[in-house]
Design an enzyme around this catalytic site. Structure first.
Site, mmCIF file in Angstrom:
data_model
loop_
_atom_site.group_PDB
_atom_site.id
_atom_site.type_symbol
_atom_site.label_atom_id
_atom_site.label_comp_id
_atom_site.label_asym_id
_atom_site.label_seq_id
_atom_site.Cartn_x
_atom_site.Cartn_y
_atom_site.Cartn_z
ATOM 1 N N TRP A 175 -6.227 1.655 -7.138
ATOM 2 C CA TRP A 175 -6.195 2.681 -7.490
ATOM 3 C C TRP A 175 -7.012 3.826 -6.598
ATOM 4 O O TRP A 175 -8.331 3.667 -6.507
ATOM 5 C CB TRP A 175 -6.866 2.789 -8.831
ATOM 6 N N ASP B 189 -19.123 3.527 -7.486
ATOM 7 C CA ASP B 189 -20.320 3.629 -8.408
ATOM 8 C C ASP B 189 -20.082 2.937 -9.620
ATOM 9 O O ASP B 189 -18.884 2.392 -9.908
ATOM 10 C CB ASP B 189 -20.252 5.027 -8.732
ATOM 11 N N ARG C 5 -6.306 16.431 3.061
ATOM 12 C CA ARG C 5 -4.933 15.509 3.489
ATOM 13 C C ARG C 5 -3.929 15.835 2.914
ATOM 14 O O ARG C 5 -2.589 15.228 2.350
ATOM 15 C CB ARG C 5 -5.237 14.256 2.742
ATOM 16 N N MET D 100 -7.918 7.493 -4.274
ATOM 17 C CA MET D 100 -8.374 8.901 -4.607
ATOM 18 C C MET D 100 -8.747 9.303 -3.327
ATOM 19 O O MET D 100 -9.843 9.225 -2.873
ATOM 20 C CB MET D 100 -9.366 8.923 -5.454
ATOM 21 N N ASN D 101 -7.817 10.159 -2.772
ATOM 22 C CA ASN D 101 -7.895 10.605 -1.198
ATOM 23 C C ASN D 101 -8.383 11.931 -0.926
ATOM 24 O O ASN D 101 -8.037 12.385 0.155
ATOM 25 C CB ASN D 101 -6.761 10.098 -0.504
ATOM 26 N N SER E 274 -11.444 4.806 -2.846
ATOM 27 C CA SER E 274 -11.391 6.630 -2.436
ATOM 28 C C SER E 274 -11.840 6.674 -1.123
ATOM 29 O O SER E 274 -12.818 6.888 -0.745
ATOM 30 C CB SER E 274 -12.554 7.115 -3.624
ATOM 31 N N GLU F 141 -4.732 -19.032 15.422
ATOM 32 C CA GLU F 141 -5.240 -18.106 14.636
ATOM 33 C C GLU F 141 -4.943 -18.441 13.018
ATOM 34 O O GLU F 141 -5.677 -18.134 12.066
ATOM 35 C CB GLU F 141 -5.164 -16.438 15.111
ATOM 36 N N ASP G 188 0.917 -1.152 -0.093
ATOM 37 C CA ASP G 188 -0.060 0.013 0.058
ATOM 38 C C ASP G 188 0.857 1.294 -0.025
ATOM 39 O O ASP G 188 2.192 1.096 -0.205
ATOM 40 C CB ASP G 188 -0.987 0.038 1.140
ATOM 41 N N ASP G 189 0.246 2.402 0.460
ATOM 42 C CA ASP G 189 0.822 3.479 0.392
ATOM 43 C C ASP G 189 2.457 3.433 1.199
ATOM 44 O O ASP G 189 2.621 2.883 2.035
ATOM 45 C CB ASP G 189 0.131 4.771 1.165
HETATM 46 C C1 GLA Z 1 -6.949 5.610 1.732
HETATM 47 C C2 GLA Z 1 -7.350 4.024 1.396
HETATM 48 C C3 GLA Z 1 -6.582 3.087 2.587
HETATM 49 C C4 GLA Z 1 -5.121 3.327 2.121
HETATM 50 C C5 GLA Z 1 -4.646 4.870 2.662
HETATM 51 C C6 GLA Z 1 -3.293 4.972 2.104
HETATM 52 O O1 GLA Z 1 -7.523 5.957 2.870
HETATM 53 O O2 GLA Z 1 -8.666 3.873 1.561
HETATM 54 O O3 GLA Z 1 -6.861 1.895 2.464
HETATM 55 O O4 GLA Z 1 -4.718 2.773 0.957
HETATM 56 O O5 GLA Z 1 -5.530 5.712 1.885
HETATM 57 O O6 GLA Z 1 -3.066 6.074 2.101
#
Ligand code: GLA
Length: 725
Positions: free
Chosen positions: A475, A532, A441, A477-478, A525, A612, A364-365
């Site tokens: 992908w 959508d 953000r 979009m924040n 996003s 677990e 992720d990010d």
């Molecule tokens: C958004 C996404 C999260 C993660 C963060 C990373 O909030 O919904 O799942 O990917 O960005 O910055």
């Protein structure tokens, strides 16, 4: 033939269960006659009443006939300034107004292409299209109304295309995808899906009173707050009874769905691009195509409405090559490590995930530029080799060697001011001249109206996907858009910014998904802020919400299920206590809530004990076994979560999955009983303990749920249908 012309001025569109009738009336107004069950050949014009209502204007052509007023008439595409004082579908920025009248029609096999926009796809089952040609003689603007008939899914897909046939520019200021008038005579309810970040698509139902109710977004995205899909129903409509009309926009930008209950008890729904801030210049000869809106009607309650939307989305919307393709069980690094990782963190997660039988790791990010928090680095998509202690491809090779495929997070549309991209191209963001930008953000929005920006992004991400063995892309979009100014567009086109932004995003999505057809793209996003039908055209699954709390998820997924099938819903098991709500739940509870979707994990495997891990292996096995059922089965809401439990059923001709959470366990109580849906009454269904019940019994008497314990108690029951010899 789905589409028929009766006489030469009445148009009838029949789908398997519904009938839609339109009339070009004596004044060439395109009147709405009927949208309902089939009429047995009856033309429903007799329902049109012509009262002389005080203060209802009459068009000039009606002379002194005070009984003919557009203010009282049911219409297909009402315009402003015609004496119809209700909400309108189309308007021009012109003091002469817009008055669209019928000029002719065409019936086409298939559907005309929609350039630059996502839309309902042609498949082997043919579509047919009715095009009504309308024109305004004074402004020389024409408008074609499209009605694409999808008989099998009981869908009518609406859109409009405007053209400027005059010798000078005109400005459109309202261009709805559809307008739908509903006959008077009974109260009408409106269902919308409302919420916020971490609480999307909450089911909201209200009775319409005289006046206007709006659901919409001005955020440049379809938004967490409202979904571009609404339902009108009769007052007594339930899951299994009564009429319901669903309208779903195939669009991901700012939208509006207005509903008006007029003075005569007639309801009108107008839906399309949000007219707020919208102003589109049409030079002579230019045209403008609205996004599509899908209309589906059910006369058997909300359940059938949802089943029809699910089938349409599966068959005609998501990228065809992902239709029947198994999707990976994935683990995402976000809630496991956020920005704090190095190569070892990632490889540890990968190895432990492989050991738990997970298919794919999503980085992720935080893997690029100087992205160590959400304040910097967006836009700089060079791999941070220092942080990853080597190249991305070498990391991927190690992840692959551990037995997992590799996926990656990107957020193409955004930039941090603290980035090389912004320092080099400060003019590539949306920002009003003379003002500081609105931040969200700590990031700014790239100007996707500018093809140079889109080309740059295409090159950057093509290179990323070419140089590295990546099989999945998230992908993201924040933030919401705010600034409506683009340096790239001339002054008289600034009202086009938010729609052109969306066209730029679609262009990039189109090019990347075509260039890398085997890469699975998941939309996101901030979770479900752009969940959508527009996005689903490119990304067959969308991360449903950043809220991974299983209890909360059942409410979000309940609302989501009215339009979108479970195979489009990204849903993962996360840590306990949950990072968003602090709620503690068992793994089994989290798995039950995440199962009806595209399954995966958002947690650090390091925190799990051996038991677990074993449980997770079992869950993955169960999910893999159930995935085909979840992806093509019929989805039924067995309860409304307001009843204290969220239960759903997914069934096909072989198996039935009954699943969900019972929120509270009551002491000294009988086991809960729930009636199943959509089974074969004659067939016999067997559970894991060998209990045999007829479909008829399970649908009328119901199923006794297993004994539960505690709060948010998970329920998973699988029934097999016995084969008849
Ligand atoms: C958004 C996404 C999260 C993660 C963060 C990373 O909030 O919904 O799942 O990917 O960005 O910055």
């Amino acid at each position: 033939m789905a589409i028929q012309v009766i006489g030469d001025r009445i148009f009838q569109i029949e789908t398997e269960h519904t009938c839609y009738q339109i009339q070009a009336d004596r004044h060439n107004i395109v009147a709405h006659l009927w949208y309902g069950p089939k009429t047995g050949g009856q033309v429903m014009d007799y329902l049109q009443d012509y009262p002389d209502v005080g203060f209802a204007g009459s068009i000039a052509d009606a002379g002194n006939d005070r009984t003919y007023s557009l203010d009282t008439r049911l219409q297909e595409y009402p315009c402003e300034g015609t004496g119809d004082y209700r909400i309108s579908a189309a308007g021009l920025e012109d003091s002469r107004g817009l008055d669209l009248r019928y000029e002719g029609y065409e019936i086409l096999d298939g559907r005309p292409p929609l350039e630059g926009l996502p839309g309902i796809r042609e498949t082997d089952t043919p579509l047919q299209t009715l095009v009504l040609h309308l024109a305004d003689k004074v402004t020389d603007v024409t408008c074609d109304l499209f009605y694409v008939a999808d008989e099998e899914n009981d869908a009518i897909i609406r859109s409009a295309r405007f053209e400027n046939r005059s010798g000078r520019p005109v400005w459109l200021d309202r261009t709805a995808s559809l307008s739908l008038d509903v006959h008077h005579g009974e109260p009408v309810d409106l269902i919308t899906f409302t919420g916020k970040h971490n609480k999307e698509r909450q089911f909201t139902r209200r009775r319409l009173e005289q006046g206007i109710v709006s659901a919409g977004s001005t955020r440049g995205t379809s938004s967490h707050q409202q979904n571009p899909a609404v339902i009108l129903t009769g007052p007594d409509t339930t899951e299994t009874n009564g009429w319901a009309v669903g309208a779903m926009l195939v669009y991901s930008g700012s939208f509006r769905a207005d509903v008006e209950m007029d003075q005569l008890g007639q309801a009108r729904l107008v839906m399309g691009i949000n007219p707020y801030g919208f102003r589109w210049k049409l030079n002579p000869g230019e045209s403008f195509q609205t996004p599509e809106a899908v209309l589906i009607r059910s006369d058997e309650g909300l359940e059938v409405l949802s089943l029809r939307f699910h089938r349409l989305i599966r068959q005609r919307l998501i990228p065809p090559r992902f239709r029947n393709r198994p999707r990976p069980v994935l683990i995402n690094t976000w809630e496991a490590a956020y920005f704090n990782f190095d190569r070892k963190t990632i490889l540890d997660i990968a190895r432990q995930s492989a050991d738990m039988d997970i298919d794919l790791l999503v980085l992720d990010d935080g893997w690029f530029g100087s992205r160590n928090s959400d304040n910097a680095g967006l836009g700089d998509w060079e791999v941070n080799e220092k942080k990853l202690q080597g190249s991305l491809q070498s990391l991927i090779e190690e992840v692959n060697a551990a037995g997992l495929d590799f996926g990656i997070w990107i957020e193409p549309e955004m930039v941090n001011e603290d980035s090389n991209l912004y320092r080099t191209h400060p003019d590539w963001v949306l920002k009003a001249p003379g003002r500081g930008p609105v931040r969200g953000r700590n990031q700014l929005v790239l100007d996707m109206t500018n093809p140079e920006v889109v080309d740059h992004l295409f090159q950057v991400f093509s290179k990323l996907l070419t140089d590295n063995h990546i099989t999945y892309v998230k992908w993201d979009m924040n933030r919401s858009l705010a600034d409506r100014h683009s340096d790239h567009l001339p002054e008289d086109r600034q009202g086009e910014v938010h729609h052109r932004y969306m066209l730029g995003v679609y262009d990039l999505l189109d090019r990347l998904t075509k260039a890398f057809p085997d890469v699975l793209f998941e939309g996101c996003s901030g979770g479900g802020g752009r969940f959508d039908a527009g996005m689903l055209y490119y990304t067959p699954q969308i991360w449903c919400s950043d809220d991974t709390d299983p209890h909360e998820r059942t409410l979000i997924q309940y609302g989501t299920s009215f339009f979108y099938p479970p195979d489009t819903v990204g849903s993962h098991v996360s840590a306990s206590p949950n990072h968003q709500t602090g709620r503690r739940t068992s793994l089994e509870t989290r798995a039950a809530a995440a199962m009806p979707g595209t399954f995966g994990y958002e947690l650090d495997p390091e925190t799990l004990d051996d038991l677990e891990r074993e449980e997770i292996r079992g869950m993955n096995q169960l999910y893999r076994d159930l995935q085909p059922l979840i992806f093509h089965g019929r989805y039924y809401r067995l309860t409304n979560p307001g009843q204290g439990m969220a239960l759903w059923e997914i069934s096909d001709d072989d198996r039935v999955l009954v699943q969900g959470l019972v929120y509270e366990t009551e002491p000294n109580a009988l086991r809960r009983r729930v009636r199943l849906r959509g089974l074969d009454p004659e067939a016999v269904y067997k559970d894991a303990d060998g209990m045999r019940r007829t479909g008829q019994a399970l649908m009328t008497g119901g199923l006794l749920l297993p004994v539960t314990s505690g709060t948010d108690a998970p329920v998973t029951v699988i029934l097999e249908r016995e084969k008849t010899q």
